[in-house]
Design an enzyme around this catalytic site. Sequence first.
Site, PDB file in Angstrom:
ATOM      1  CE  LYS A 202      -2.118   1.900   1.713  1.00 15.31           C
ATOM      2  NZ  LYS A 202      -3.366   1.934   0.951  1.00 15.31           N
ATOM      3  NE  ARG A 212       0.377   4.728  -4.744  1.00 14.54           N
ATOM      4  CZ  ARG A 212       1.177   5.428  -3.951  1.00 14.54           C
ATOM      5  NH1 ARG A 212       2.089   6.229  -4.486  1.00 14.54           N
ATOM      6  NH2 ARG A 212       1.066   5.335  -2.647  1.00 14.54           N
ATOM      7  CE  LYS A 256      -1.068  -1.814   0.690  1.00 14.21           C
ATOM      8  NZ  LYS A 256      -2.236  -1.152   0.208  1.00 14.21           N
ATOM      9  CB  SER A 282       2.193  -4.072  -6.470  1.00 10.50           C
ATOM     10  OG  SER A 282       2.422  -2.771  -5.975  1.00 10.50           O
TER      11      SER A 282
END
Length: 329
Positions: A202, A212, A256, A282
């Site tokens: 990550k 977030r 990710k 996102s």
Amino acid sequence: MITTGKYPNLRLRRNRKNDWIRRLTKENALSVDDLVQPIFIIEGKNKKIPIKSMPGVFRYSLDKVNHLVKGLIKIGIPMIAIFPYVEKKYKNIHGSEALNENNLVCRATRTIKKKFKDKIGIMCDVALDPYTSHGHDGIIKSNQIDNDLTLKILSKQAVIQARAGCDVIAPSDMMDGRIAIIRKALDENNFNSVSILSYAVKYASSYYGPFRDAVGSKKLLKGDKKTYQMDYSNSDEALREVSMDIKEGADMVMVKPGLPYLDIISDVKKKFKIPVFAYQVSGEYSLIMNSIKNGTVNEKIILETLMSFKRAGANAIVTYFASKIAKKL
Ligand code: PBG
């Protein structure tokens, strides 16, 4: 290299000359079986609240969740990932709401499990960031994110989520040693069939911004996450992370974000032969959504992007496009 002959005998276009032969010679496929749908949940009743930074994505109250999941099962989505929008009053410096058996995630998990049993998998993040008042994934001690102190809480969080019915525990915190300690805690509590999908690789990424916002930690986050999430200049380190997590007992690993890290997905798959998940995060979602023309999203762009994950070697993709695109497959 296996090539016979050369032009003009050799003509690679022969294998592309029409649709049936392209179908026969296709090397990779994308199906609904590859897709994980993240869902955002929120306290309250009868709520479906649009998330400004993620057009087309909503936060749902629990009374609406089963209807949503029913639709996902109907189109064949194999797993959902549950993320809570946590109200400020439930946040503190210790993230103690993570250990509340009745927190939003646990209630959602119980609700969905009770209704749908094993018709769909449920994945839950293990990390403290939705619950901490500073927005970090771990506990702060002497101005540092304290690794070992955080591990104790994460292993409890994992057990609580497993008890609520979570099938796949997904540590996304990037603390060292978390997989081993979570595996041990799960096994000691008779959850030896609960899987661990480690967010092994990550990166400290600017692509998480809209998420977030979605979970309500954006304005709170102090500083950045570079002391625990990876530097995006690195790839050898990614392999060390995966190797460590496999030794500690990860069943599956995640890379990710997704699209900027196709090289990492490919390296991990080639080297470790373990199920690899790509997370189209996102910021990647919002980039595509913001390229909307005449009110419609270009589905061809989404499909091409999702196929790039498969080509790189991903087994599955966590994507906010899951349900939209499943209907096209
Ligand atoms: C929490 C977590 C994050 C995402 C998934 N789990 C954000 C972060 O680490 O700050 C990001 C997902 C997305 O951007 O879609 N640890």
